[in-house]
Motif scaffolding. Structure first.
Motif, PDB file in Angstrom:
ATOM      1  N   ARG A 119     -34.785 -50.426  63.242  1.00 25.91           N
ATOM      2  CA  ARG A 119     -34.626 -50.461  61.850  1.00 25.91           C
ATOM      3  C   ARG A 119     -33.746 -49.451  61.162  1.00 25.91           C
ATOM      4  N   ASP A 120     -32.707 -49.444  61.648  1.00 26.46           N
ATOM      5  CA  ASP A 120     -31.609 -48.579  61.369  1.00 26.46           C
ATOM      6  C   ASP A 120     -30.605 -49.212  60.405  1.00 26.46           C
ATOM      7  N   LEU A 121     -30.333 -50.371  60.525  1.00 25.28           N
ATOM      8  CA  LEU A 121     -29.175 -51.373  59.747  1.00 25.28           C
ATOM      9  C   LEU A 121     -29.954 -51.942  58.726  1.00 25.28           C
ATOM     10  N   THR A 122     -28.818 -51.930  57.402  1.00 30.05           N
ATOM     11  CA  THR A 122     -29.405 -52.720  56.245  1.00 30.05           C
ATOM     12  C   THR A 122     -29.177 -54.199  56.605  1.00 30.05           C
ATOM     13  N   VAL A 123     -29.919 -54.798  55.778  1.00 26.45           N
ATOM     14  CA  VAL A 123     -30.082 -56.387  55.802  1.00 26.45           C
ATOM     15  C   VAL A 123     -28.451 -56.967  55.797  1.00 26.45           C
ATOM     16  N   GLU A 124     -27.754 -56.309  54.881  1.00 21.46           N
ATOM     17  CA  GLU A 124     -26.401 -57.013  54.934  1.00 21.46           C
ATOM     18  C   GLU A 124     -25.476 -56.626  55.945  1.00 21.46           C
ATOM     19  N   THR A 125     -25.881 -55.558  56.635  1.00 20.56           N
ATOM     20  CA  THR A 125     -25.214 -55.306  58.125  1.00 20.56           C
ATOM     21  C   THR A 125     -25.616 -56.384  59.165  1.00 20.56           C
ATOM     22  N   ILE A 126     -26.787 -56.664  59.243  1.00 17.16           N
ATOM     23  CA  ILE A 126     -27.356 -57.537  60.002  1.00 17.16           C
ATOM     24  C   ILE A 126     -26.782 -58.982  59.731  1.00 17.16           C
ATOM     25  N   LEU A 127     -26.713 -59.313  58.423  1.00 15.49           N
ATOM     26  CA  LEU A 127     -26.200 -60.567  58.076  1.00 15.49           C
ATOM     27  C   LEU A 127     -24.652 -60.742  58.304  1.00 15.49           C
ATOM     28  N   GLY A 128     -23.851 -59.561  58.397  1.00 17.55           N
ATOM     29  CA  GLY A 128     -22.563 -59.550  58.575  1.00 17.55           C
ATOM     30  C   GLY A 128     -22.383 -59.784  60.161  1.00 17.55           C
ATOM     31  N   ALA A 129     -23.228 -59.376  60.920  1.00 14.68           N
ATOM     32  CA  ALA A 129     -22.776 -59.228  62.358  1.00 14.68           C
ATOM     33  C   ALA A 129     -23.399 -60.538  63.408  1.00 14.68           C
ATOM     34  N   VAL A 130     -22.669 -60.201  64.460  1.00 10.83           N
ATOM     35  CA  VAL A 130     -23.160 -61.208  65.690  1.00 10.83           C
ATOM     36  C   VAL A 130     -24.147 -60.761  66.211  1.00 10.83           C
ATOM     37  N   ASN A 131     -25.589 -61.624  66.176  1.00 10.23           N
ATOM     38  CA  ASN A 131     -26.704 -60.755  66.447  1.00 10.23           C
ATOM     39  C   ASN A 131     -27.225 -61.412  67.985  1.00 10.23           C
ATOM     40  N   ILE A 132     -27.657 -60.530  68.745  1.00  4.99           N
ATOM     41  CA  ILE A 132     -28.331 -60.900  69.991  1.00  4.99           C
ATOM     42  C   ILE A 132     -29.608 -60.207  70.038  1.00  4.99           C
ATOM     43  N   VAL A 133     -30.348 -60.917  70.724  1.00  8.15           N
ATOM     44  CA  VAL A 133     -31.770 -60.401  70.625  1.00  8.15           C
ATOM     45  C   VAL A 133     -32.563 -60.620  72.209  1.00  8.15           C
ATOM     46  N   ASP A 134     -33.647 -60.045  72.347  1.00  8.83           N
ATOM     47  CA  ASP A 134     -34.243 -60.455  73.730  1.00  8.83           C
ATOM     48  C   ASP A 134     -34.962 -61.561  73.470  1.00  8.83           C
ATOM     49  N   ASP A 135     -35.740 -61.444  72.211  1.00  7.17           N
ATOM     50  CA  ASP A 135     -36.815 -62.490  71.942  1.00  7.17           C
ATOM     51  C   ASP A 135     -36.831 -62.610  70.475  1.00  7.17           C
ATOM     52  N   ALA A 136     -36.296 -63.829  69.842  1.00  4.78           N
ATOM     53  CA  ALA A 136     -36.461 -63.594  68.033  1.00  4.78           C
ATOM     54  C   ALA A 136     -37.598 -63.493  67.752  1.00  4.78           C
ATOM     55  N   ASP A 137     -38.800 -64.141  68.509  1.00 10.09           N
ATOM     56  CA  ASP A 137     -40.199 -64.144  67.970  1.00 10.09           C
ATOM     57  C   ASP A 137     -40.435 -62.890  67.724  1.00 10.09           C
ATOM     58  N   HIS A 138     -40.164 -62.072  68.958  1.00 15.08           N
ATOM     59  CA  HIS A 138     -40.973 -60.574  69.083  1.00 15.08           C
ATOM     60  C   HIS A 138     -40.151 -59.758  68.130  1.00 15.08           C
ATOM     61  N   ALA A 139     -38.662 -59.618  67.965  1.00 14.70           N
ATOM     62  CA  ALA A 139     -37.710 -58.982  67.289  1.00 14.70           C
ATOM     63  C   ALA A 139     -37.898 -59.040  65.954  1.00 14.70           C
ATOM     64  N   ILE A 140     -38.197 -60.345  65.371  1.00 12.72           N
ATOM     65  CA  ILE A 140     -38.239 -60.413  63.903  1.00 12.72           C
ATOM     66  C   ILE A 140     -39.526 -60.415  63.238  1.00 12.72           C
ATOM     67  N   ARG A 141     -40.147 -59.237  63.447  1.00  7.85           N
ATOM     68  CA  ARG A 141     -41.415 -58.976  62.888  1.00  7.85           C
ATOM     69  C   ARG A 141     -41.433 -57.562  62.469  1.00  7.85           C
ATOM     70  N   GLU A 142     -42.764 -57.156  61.963  1.00  9.93           N
ATOM     71  CA  GLU A 142     -43.147 -55.771  61.829  1.00  9.93           C
ATOM     72  C   GLU A 142     -41.944 -55.035  61.120  1.00  9.93           C
ATOM     73  N   ARG A 143     -41.248 -55.599  60.003  1.00 12.02           N
ATOM     74  CA  ARG A 143     -40.149 -54.954  59.136  1.00 12.02           C
ATOM     75  C   ARG A 143     -39.012 -54.413  60.108  1.00 12.02           C
ATOM     76  N   THR A 144     -38.949 -55.258  61.056  1.00  9.93           N
ATOM     77  CA  THR A 144     -37.345 -54.625  61.490  1.00  9.93           C
ATOM     78  C   THR A 144     -36.374 -55.033  60.522  1.00  9.93           C
TER      79      THR A 144
END
Length: 332
Positions: free
Chosen positions: A233-258
């Motif tokens: 929960r540290d990075l701004t939305v703009e930062t995420i959208l400007g990055a190459v993003n790797i997750v462990d599991d998208a369904d788990h990581a993209i919830r709870e206002r991360t």
């Protein structure tokens, strides 16, 4: 029922960083193959204002493959503990028999939780910097998790010799350098007063904070920095959208206002996610670094890692005669 105290778990896992990293890698491969069962974590929050930052999370999981295991981690996060001189998180793990469902072990879980988190971070750092491993790392947040991340990074990246740390509490950061000197002497750790100064120090950055809302971008980072976004929960939305993003599991990581969840809410899609760590490990996906864009690893922290590591501890501790066995735990 085998009961394993914190000291039992610590003794069992001491000095086994490389083995734990490989165990985590195997769990990610199995998960990517579809050989796990991983319901969404359950977040227990409280209605009182004084508990607004507190939560307890339940993570049930099943790991299949050649050595199947099932169980659940129950982990509490109370950030106010830190000011009281207590650890922020406490946890317990229950393992269940796959023959009859009965509980077989009850383990103190905070050590397992910290080490599987650090192993995940170190594994990602190794995979994402392959071919150009860093010699230094930036640690944002100076708590137990950052210490474990440094310990595991030192095992995963043998050329790592320096670390810069930053914490909102300068005294905490200074104390952290002394702890690191004793625990991970191969890496020289220094504290800096500003976040921007820290972020520009090395091309590998780890966030392990208690941030509840995005508070920074990566503009101060070196071009192409690899970011271990462990606290999510540290990075701004703009930062995420400007990055190459790797997750462990998208369904788990993209919830709870991360940060990832906020990015999905802002865009209406998940197109900003490039790959999962399991797919990278299996070779079914790859990371293409695009110029100066940062590569951000945002792992939710899958319960299957806790269960896999808890089963490893149960087996090894049992062989070593550690723990307390309660033969009549289920007796009427």
């Amino acid at each position: 029922m085998l009961i394993l105290r914190r000291s039992d778990v610590q003794e069992t896992l001491a000095g086994r960083e490389t083995e734990i990293i490989e165990l985590v890698a195997d769990a990610y491969r199995l998960h990517d193959e579809g050989a796990t069962a991983l319901p969404h974590s359950t977040f227990l929050r409280f209605p009182e204002e004084q508990h607004a930052r507190d939560r307890i999370i339940g993570l049930p999981a099943y790991r299949g493959g050649s050595a199947p295991v099932a169980g659940m981690k129950w982990i509490a996060s109370f950030p106010g503990n830190v000011a009281a001189g207590l650890e922020r998180a406490s946890a317990s793990i229950t393992l269940n028999s796959l023959e009859n469902g009965r509980p077989t072990a009850f383990l103190e879980g905070s050590v397992i939780s910290a080490k599987r988190t650090a192993a995940s971070a170190a594994l990602a750092a190794r995979v994402l910097t392959e071919g150009n491993p860093p010699t230094g790392v930036v640690l944002v947040g100076c708590g137990v998790i950052s210490l474990e991340i440094l310990r595991f990074l030192a095992a995963a990246l043998p050329g790592l010799t320096e670390a810069v740390c930053y914490d909102m509490d300068p005294a905490r950061a200074e104390a952290f350098t002394g702890i690191c000197a004793a625990e991970v002497p191969a890496v020289k750790v220094s504290a800096v007063a500003g976040l921007a100064e820290a972020l520009g120090s090395h091309p590998l950055v780890s966030f392990a904070t208690t941030a509840g809302e995005p508070h920074t971008d990566l503009s101060a980072c070196l071009p192409g920095t690899t970011v271990l976004h462990i606290s999510l929960r540290d990075l701004t939305v703009e930062t995420i959208l400007g990055a190459v993003n790797i997750v462990d599991d998208a369904d788990h990581a993209i919830r709870e206002r991360t940060s990832l969840h906020l990015a999905e809410l802002a865009t209406g899609n998940r197109d900003f996610v490039n790959a999962s760590i399991g797919a990278l490990l299996r070779g079914t996906a790859s990371v293409e670094r695009a110029g100066t864009r940062p590569v951000v690893y945002s792992p939710f922290g899958l319960g299957v890692l806790d269960i896999a590591l808890a089963e490893y501890v149960r087996e090894e501790a049992g062989r070593a005669g550690r723990g307390v066995t309660v033969d009549d735990f289920l007796a009427g």
